[in-house]
Scaffold this active site. Structure first.
Site, mmCIF file in Angstrom:
data_model
loop_
_atom_site.group_PDB
_atom_site.id
_atom_site.type_symbol
_atom_site.label_atom_id
_atom_site.label_comp_id
_atom_site.label_asym_id
_atom_site.label_seq_id
_atom_site.Cartn_x
_atom_site.Cartn_y
_atom_site.Cartn_z
ATOM 1 N N ASP A 8 68.678 80.441 -23.470
ATOM 2 C CA ASP A 8 68.244 80.881 -22.247
ATOM 3 C C ASP A 8 68.783 80.228 -20.941
ATOM 4 O OD1 ASP A 8 66.620 81.156 -20.028
ATOM 5 O OD2 ASP A 8 64.831 80.556 -20.681
ATOM 6 N N LYS A 70 73.731 79.494 -11.291
ATOM 7 C CA LYS A 70 73.325 80.855 -11.917
ATOM 8 C C LYS A 70 73.500 81.961 -10.623
ATOM 9 C CE LYS A 70 69.900 82.954 -14.905
ATOM 10 N NZ LYS A 70 68.804 83.107 -15.551
ATOM 11 N N GLU A 147 66.455 88.730 -19.972
ATOM 12 C CA GLU A 147 65.482 87.796 -20.409
ATOM 13 C C GLU A 147 64.059 88.319 -20.661
ATOM 14 O OE1 GLU A 147 66.018 85.516 -16.755
ATOM 15 O OE2 GLU A 147 67.813 84.654 -17.379
ATOM 16 N N ASP A 169 57.386 86.573 -14.626
ATOM 17 C CA ASP A 169 57.923 85.468 -15.106
ATOM 18 C C ASP A 169 57.949 84.650 -13.677
ATOM 19 O OD1 ASP A 169 59.964 83.337 -15.275
ATOM 20 O OD2 ASP A 169 61.419 84.532 -16.047
#
Lengths: 628, 169
Positions: A8, A70, A147, A169
């Site tokens: 992850d 990211k 994800e 999330d």
């Protein structure tokens, strides 16, 4: 084929997991944390740091430290650090390299392949960039998965037939909502939404502000200006959040939090869950709009959603879960750690790719109840414990409980109770032809062997003569659930009284053994004991025998202890004597006497004791009674 | 001719018979081997699973043991601190209590990390902020926010520190 890891690759932290023996395991970093800060730094000395070390030095080296790479993946933008420029793929590759290295250290083998997760909203460029980062790090990226898909896999939602899933999330710094449809193991993203500037750290800050303002009211000083105090306020906020997830009120105590006019000040405050919720509620409310938008984009009503999966540490807060339930009209799933579930799902996907999952379809039975044999005094002595996976084989050495006993009775039992009569007897047999010997000397090996079909073979072998007997029992693992529950319940219900009964038997067995040892010692060493010691031994022996013939357990225990003390004292006297003799011999250095001493100490007495503890047998109680 | 043809075929037949007997034997042998291997494999898997179960149990016991050890130390300290709290002049008592705690740390190989005046080291220190300062080298630690510790030469937690930044003139 080697192991494939699931990664992850997160904005602030990354996690990695791997399938081990059919179960996903989260791998810790070399620094001992279950996550890797997604931070890369280049120091002034030209050293590259990744993860925890990079994070620690970040404020001292802002120009050389790269966070949140990211966000730049697939943008083609370069980042500058310590005078050099790097592509986001390169920086991500450094993080992946560190993960790869630590995972290899953990697993103990080289890793070549990985599954990496990306947000559902990542476009092709961003996905390709992630793949390239893997390649630069020396990883063959077997698959890039979303994800939310990984999180759903961690909950096994791919096996639950066609349905719609919402993945909520809420991490430290971002919020994402993804709506998906799953059918025949294939996940399709219906819509995504979120807020890249909303997270748990906002809540921490709001809490710290609250603490600081309360303190300021009383002391007229802003604790946030004192870095030492600020650090402690953040720790207190973190602890309060955790504490109030399970309780309704907590104390915030920070002794010596600061010094005002040379006088130390303490922060003392009570915080209720209600107050905490009031403080964090604006942030929680902010997640509602993106969820509604996502539903609208997917043309779904909240009631169309079949399951809700929570990801991210912030979802541990009860208020957040309440909000999710309010938005979707049903409670979210919550048995997988929300911090780990994306990496776990990636590992599950990796396991499917490497065939690890299929291999583990070898489902083995377990023994539903303990298997034992009956030993001296009617006690159940277990060979194979409940819940042991079969096929399995266990052996134990037993001995006789009486002198010259030539046969033993093996009664095979099933159940959790300590006394044989309360358990179910599965079968019994005799082993004859044991050579006459003092109790505790013969060695009888009893072996329980359950094969994959649940067939139990019990064999008893006299290790002295090689004689063997065995029995085959079918269906030892095949009990109905009711039967198992009933037997377990019985064991629980009777636990206390059973314990007492077993203790009684043990006290009696110890008494018997004490009588035997004393008798034997008296016979063998009669010339070595002093007259007084011999007399007190004989007296103690007589009293213990009398006690054993009665039913007063306390008395048996008392007399056994007494005799044991007397015997110890008498033996000690002999040792002292021997030591004196030895010293004298040492002075005259007579080697012959030395060897004599050795054979003396090697008398069966010693052996007797070690085996005795193990030992017993059933029907010799009568025999020994007769003998006595 | 007949003879010459039948003879070789007879031989062939004989040898192929023999061959098939041999093959059957071999198949039987291989079957047994497979059975034995499968049995061994299942037993290894079962052994491994049982080992895992035992390790889990052991780990729990170990955890409890460690907890008991540290909690009982903490309980003793708590009792002493309560006494100190009742004491009108607790300084001497507190001094001894602190000494005891530090002795315990020492026994457990716990060492605090020295940091003030040292150069920042990411292996030992965590920088929480920087402070502009004249007459001071870059990256020198000027304040300790939270003490760091090493255990058995391994980092238990880094010192949280404030680091100097040379003031630009």
């Amino acid at each position: 084929m080697g192991k494939i890891i699931g990664i992850d690759l997160g904005t602030t932290n990354s996690e990695v997991a791997v399938m081990e023996a059919g179960k996903p395991t989260v791998i810790k970093s070399a620094e001992g944390q279950p996550f890797f800060p997604s931070v890369v730094a280049f120091t002034k000395d030209g050293e590259m740091l990744v993860g925890e070390a990079a994070k620690r030095q970040a404020v001292t080296n802002p120009e050389g430290t790269i966070h949140r790479i990211k966000r730049k993946m697939g943008s083609g933008e370069k980042v500058k650090a310590a005078g050099k420029s790097y592509s986001p793929e390169q920086i991500s590759a450094f993080i992946l390299q560190k993960i790869k290295k630590d995972a290899e250290e953990y697993i103990g083998e080289k890793i070549k392949d990985a599954v990496i997760t990306v947000p559902a909203y990542f476009n092709d460029d961003q996905r390709q960039a992630t793949k390239d980062a893997g390649k630069i790090a020396g990883l063959n990226v077997k698959r890039i998965i979303n994800e939310p898909t990984a999180a759903s896999l961690a909950y096994g939602l791919d096996k639950e037939g066609d349905h719609k899933i919402a993945v909520y999330d809420f991490g430290g710094g971002t919020f994402d909502i993804t709506l998906m449809e799953v059918g025949e193991g294939v996940f399709e993203v219906l819509s995504t939404n979120g807020d890249t500037q909303l997270g748990g750290s906002d809540m921490d800050k709001a809490l710290v502000d609250f603490f600081a303002k309360e303190f300021q009211k009383n002391h007229n000083i802003d604790l946030r200006k004192d870095p030492k105090a600020l650090q402690r306020l953040y720790e207190a906020a973190e602890n309060a959040k955790i504490e109030l997830s399970s309780t309704l009120q907590t104390d915030i105590n920070l002794p010596y939090v600061t010094v005002i006019d040379k006088e130390p000040k303490h922060l003392e405050m009570k915080l209720t869950r209600a107050k905490l919720e009031e403080i964090i509620s604006p942030f929680v409310e902010d997640t509602e709009q993106p969820c509604k938008q996502a539903l609208k984009d997917a043309k779904l009503k909240p009631s169309d959603i079949d399951s809700i999966v929570l990801v991210g540490g912030t979802t541990r807060i009860p208020l957040v879960r309440k909000k999710v339930e309010e938005i979707f009209g049903k409670p979210p799933k919550r048995d997988v750690d929300p911090m780990e579930c994306v990496a776990v799902g990636a590992a599950i996907q990796a396991g499917v790719l490497s065939g690890d999952i299929d291999k583990d379809i070898v489902l083995l039975d377990v023994t539903p109840l303990t298997l034992s044999i009956e030993t001296l005094g009617g006690v159940s002595t277990s060979l194979i414990d409940r819940n042991t996976t079969v096929p399995t084989k266990k052996s134990k050495i037993f001995s006789t409980a009486a002198d010259n006993q030539t046969s033993v009775d093996i009664n095979i039992l099933q159940g959790e109770r300590p006394m044989a009569t309360d358990n179910k007897s599965l079968g019994r047999f005799h082993l004859d032809g044991i050579l006459p010997a003092p109790r505790g000397i013969p060695q009888i090996e009893v072996t329980f062997d359950i094969d994959a079909d649940g067939i139990l073979n019990v064999a008893a072998k006299d290790l002295g003569t090689g004689k063997e007997q065995s029995i085959r029992i079918t269906g030892s693992t095949k009990l109905s659930d009711e039967e198992i529950t009933k037997m377990k319940k019985e064991a629980d219900d009777h636990a206390e009284e059973d314990k007492k009964r077993k203790e009684k038997v043990e006290i009696r067995n110890n008494g018997d053994a004490m009588v035997h040892t004393t008798q034997k010692t008296l016979e063998e060493l009669k010339d070595k004991f002093s007259k007084e010691d011999k007399e007190s031994l004989e007296k103690g022996l007589k009293e213990l025998r009398e006690a054993l013939s009665g039913d007063d357990i306390d008395k048996i225990k008392e007399k056994t202890d007494e005799l044991s003390k007397v015997l110890q004292k008498a033996s000690a006297a002999i040792y002292q004597q021997a030591a004196q003799q030895y010293q004298q011999q040492q002075q005259s250095t007579d080697s012959k006497d030395d060897s004599k001493e050795e054979s003396w100490s090697g008398k069966p007495d010693g052996d007797d004791k070690t085996i005795d503890a193990d030992f017993k047998v059933k029907d010799d109680k009568k025999k020994s009674d007769k003998k006595d | 001719m007949n003879m010459s043809t039948t003879e070789p075929t007879g031989k062939k037949k004989h040898s192929s018979n023999k061959k098939s007997v041999n093959l059957e034997k071999e198949i039987e042998q291989l079957r047994n081997e497979i059975k034995e291997n499968k049995n061994q494999l299942l037993r290894s898997i079962a052994d491994f699973q049982n080992y895992q179960k035992r390790m889990e149990k052991d780990l729990k016991l170990k955890e409890e043991e460690i907890k008991r050890k540290y909690l009982s130390e903490l309980m003793d300290i708590n009792e002493l601190l309560k006494k100190a709290y009742e004491d009108n002049n607790p300084k001497n008592g507190l001094k001894l209590i602190i000494e005891n705690i530090e002795k315990f740390f020492e026994k457990e190989q716990l060492k605090s990390i020295e940091c003030i005046g040292k150069k920042f080291d990411h292996n030992l220190h965590h920088a929480v902020s920087t402070l502009e300062k004249e007459n001071c080298d870059d990256d020198i630690i000027v304040e300790e926010v939270k003490k760091g510790y090493m255990i058995n030469e391994k980092l238990l937690r880094p010192s949280h520190v404030i680091v100097a930044k040379k003031k630009e003139k």
